[in-house]
Design a protein around this motif. Structure first.
Motif, short mmCIF file in Angstrom:
data_model
loop_
_atom_site.label_atom_id
_atom_site.label_comp_id
_atom_site.label_asym_id
_atom_site.label_seq_id
_atom_site.Cartn_x
_atom_site.Cartn_y
_atom_site.Cartn_z
N PRO A 135 0.84 -1.20 0.00
CA PRO A 135 0.00 0.00 0.00
C PRO A 135 0.87 1.25 0.00
CG PRO A 135 0.09 -0.93 2.20
CD PRO A 135 0.82 -1.89 1.30
N THR A 136 0.25 2.38 -0.21
CA THR A 136 1.01 3.62 -0.33
C THR A 136 1.73 4.01 0.95
OG1 THR A 136 0.87 5.92 -1.11
CG2 THR A 136 -0.93 5.10 0.28
N ASP A 137 1.25 3.51 2.10
CA ASP A 137 1.87 3.85 3.37
C ASP A 137 2.67 2.69 3.97
OD1 ASP A 137 -0.28 2.25 3.94
OD2 ASP A 137 -1.01 3.46 5.63
N ALA A 138 3.07 1.73 3.14
CA ALA A 138 3.85 0.59 3.62
C ALA A 138 5.20 1.06 4.17
CB ALA A 138 4.07 -0.41 2.50
N ASN A 139 5.65 0.41 5.23
CA ASN A 139 6.97 0.69 5.81
C ASN A 139 7.93 -0.40 5.36
OD1 ASN A 139 5.97 2.92 7.31
ND2 ASN A 139 5.16 1.50 8.84
N ARG B 44 6.15 -10.57 14.88
CA ARG B 44 5.14 -9.58 15.27
C ARG B 44 4.42 -8.99 14.06
NH1 ARG B 44 6.00 -4.63 19.58
NH2 ARG B 44 3.87 -3.82 19.48
N TYR B 45 5.17 -8.68 12.98
CA TYR B 45 4.57 -7.95 11.87
C TYR B 45 4.35 -8.79 10.61
CZ TYR B 45 5.71 -3.98 14.82
OH TYR B 45 5.81 -3.11 15.87
N ARG B 46 4.96 -9.96 10.52
CA ARG B 46 4.80 -10.86 9.38
C ARG B 46 5.00 -10.14 8.04
NH1 ARG B 46 1.58 -15.06 11.24
NH2 ARG B 46 2.23 -16.25 9.41
N PRO B 47 6.12 -9.47 7.85
CA PRO B 47 6.33 -8.77 6.58
C PRO B 47 6.67 -9.74 5.45
CG PRO B 47 8.32 -8.69 7.88
CD PRO B 47 7.28 -9.36 8.74
N ILE B 48 6.60 -9.25 4.24
CA ILE B 48 7.19 -9.95 3.10
C ILE B 48 8.70 -9.82 3.23
CG2 ILE B 48 7.45 -9.94 0.58
CD1 ILE B 48 4.65 -8.63 0.47
N VAL B 49 9.43 -10.92 3.06
CA VAL B 49 10.89 -10.91 3.19
C VAL B 49 11.50 -11.39 1.87
CG1 VAL B 49 12.90 -11.76 4.44
CG2 VAL B 49 10.74 -11.37 5.67
N ARG C 131 5.60 1.01 15.07
CA ARG C 131 5.61 1.10 13.61
C ARG C 131 5.51 -0.29 12.98
NH1 ARG C 131 10.75 3.78 10.79
NH2 ARG C 131 10.22 5.37 12.37
N SER C 132 4.56 -0.48 12.11
CA SER C 132 4.44 -1.76 11.40
C SER C 132 5.60 -1.93 10.43
CB SER C 132 3.11 -1.83 10.65
OG SER C 132 3.08 -0.83 9.63
N LEU C 133 5.80 -3.15 9.97
CA LEU C 133 6.84 -3.44 8.99
C LEU C 133 6.22 -4.32 7.92
CD1 LEU C 133 9.78 -3.32 8.04
CD2 LEU C 133 10.28 -5.27 9.53
N ASP C 134 6.24 -3.84 6.67
CA ASP C 134 5.54 -4.51 5.58
C ASP C 134 6.46 -5.28 4.64
OD1 ASP C 134 2.68 -3.34 5.93
OD2 ASP C 134 4.01 -1.60 6.04
N LEU C 135 7.70 -4.82 4.51
CA LEU C 135 8.61 -5.45 3.56
C LEU C 135 10.04 -5.35 4.07
CD1 LEU C 135 9.16 -6.54 0.54
CD2 LEU C 135 9.77 -4.16 0.07
N VAL C 136 10.78 -6.45 3.92
CA VAL C 136 12.21 -6.47 4.24
C VAL C 136 12.94 -7.05 3.03
CG1 VAL C 136 14.00 -7.34 5.77
CG2 VAL C 136 11.71 -6.87 6.68
N ILE C 137 13.99 -6.38 2.59
CA ILE C 137 14.87 -6.91 1.55
C ILE C 137 16.25 -7.10 2.17
CG2 ILE C 137 16.01 -6.46 -0.65
CD1 ILE C 137 13.54 -5.03 -1.60
N ILE C 138 16.78 -8.33 2.07
CA ILE C 138 18.05 -8.68 2.70
C ILE C 138 19.04 -9.11 1.63
CG2 ILE C 138 19.21 -10.16 4.38
CD1 ILE C 138 16.48 -10.56 5.74
N ASP C 139 20.12 -8.36 1.50
CA ASP C 139 21.17 -8.67 0.53
C ASP C 139 22.51 -8.41 1.22
OD1 ASP C 139 22.86 -9.02 -1.57
OD2 ASP C 139 21.89 -7.59 -2.91
#
Length: 302
Positions: A104-108, A236-241, A210-218
């Motif tokens: 969404p537009t307000d994703a963290n 806690r937040y079940r983000p996309i990883v 603060r919610s967490l919507d997406l994590v990118i790990i490189d």
């Protein structure tokens, strides 16, 4: 022999790569020499010279053509360039689609190992109202990101499973392959610089409100360390990883596919897929994919 459209694709890619090389002054003479090779070449030599150009610009592994202004360029075939270049190009495009469709537009969003900011640019495009964080331990790159993305919280740190200081292997000529430990490199390494950097755990530093919507790990093999220090936040937040995990990197940390899969699946309750949409992977399937060494980018989600 490649058909005319394939030659045109190679020529456009050649021009893009040559432009990047010319902006890196230390490689200018080599860029000129390789351009001369292109001018004398037909399809087979074009592909060979293209591979040499790509090897001299390591950051291309992190940048899709869309990121440098060639959004219409299709992925070259396996006969034209190294398989891993095509695979990474496709994976990057699929991540862009994932972000566009899922956030969404307000994703963290959180980028761990932000490097030159490819995904930060996408965060702002897709989720301009979100509050985004980037971790980049290389001082030069971190400062550049702060100037380029003033609205993003750029932290000159590495995420890990403990807080403190750590040695860090910085490769000035291959910065994308820098990491907490040495790993397998695609080219002979001319320069290695040992840095002392700070590390922290995400669980101790992600704001609880603060919610967490997406994590990118490189992080060039240190993904298990990042996940261990972030497990409470993931639960806690079940983000996309979106994460890298591949031969030549993770094995230098003594990390096995079982470790990463167990952290994500059993620890965080997330299912593991590849970026072509195959999955969810069982543990044995994930181990087999790792051993085959044909892909290294994955996504985990609830």
């Amino acid at each position: 022999m490649a058909d005319e459209s394939e030659l045109e694709v190679l020529a456009r890619e050649r021009d893009r790569l040559a432009g990047l090389l010319e902006r890196e002054h230390s490689h200018l003479s080599e860029a000129q020499a390789l351009l001369a090779v292109f001018q004398r070449s037909r399809a087979v030599k074009l592909a060979t010279a293209l591979r040499r150009l790509q090897a001299r610009v390591p950051r291309l592994r992190r940048e899709s053509p869309a990121a440098v202004g060639a959004a219409s360029l299709r992925a070259p075939s396996e006969s034209e360039v190294e398989y891993f270049v095509k695979r990474d190009w496709i994976d990057n495009e699929h991540v862009r689609l994932l972000l566009s469709f899922a956030l969404p537009t307000d994703a963290n969003c959180l980028d761990v190992g932000a490097h030159e900011g490819l995904w930060l640019k996408e965060f702002l495009r897709v989720a301009p109202a979100g509050r985004h964080v980037a971790y980049e331990p290389i001082p030069e790159l971190a400062q550049r990101l702060k100037r380029r993305f003033p609205s993003i919280d750029v932290r000159e740190l590495a995420l890990s499973n403990s807080e403190g200081e750590s040695s860090f292997v910085y490769l000035p000529d291959l910065p994308a392959y820098s990491g907490l430990r040495e790993r397998t490199y695609p080219d002979p390494v001319q320069r290695k610089v040992s840095l002392t950097i700070r590390t922290e755990c995400l669980d101790d530093h992600w704001p609880a409100e603060r919610s967490l919507d997406l994590v990118i790990i490189d992080v060039e093999g240190a993904e298990a360390l990042v996940l261990e220090g972030a497990l409470k936040t993931l639960v806690r937040y079940r983000p996309i990883v979106v994460f890298e995990h591949g031969v030549g990197a993770a094995d230098h940390y003594g990390t096995q596919p079982r470790d990463v899969w167990t952290l994500l699946h059993d620890g965080a309750g997330l299912r593991v897929f590849d970026l072509d949409g195959n999955g969810p992977y069982s543990l044995s399937e994930f181990e087999a994919e790792f051993a085959a060494a044909r892909r290294w980018n994955y996504v985990a989600h609830a």
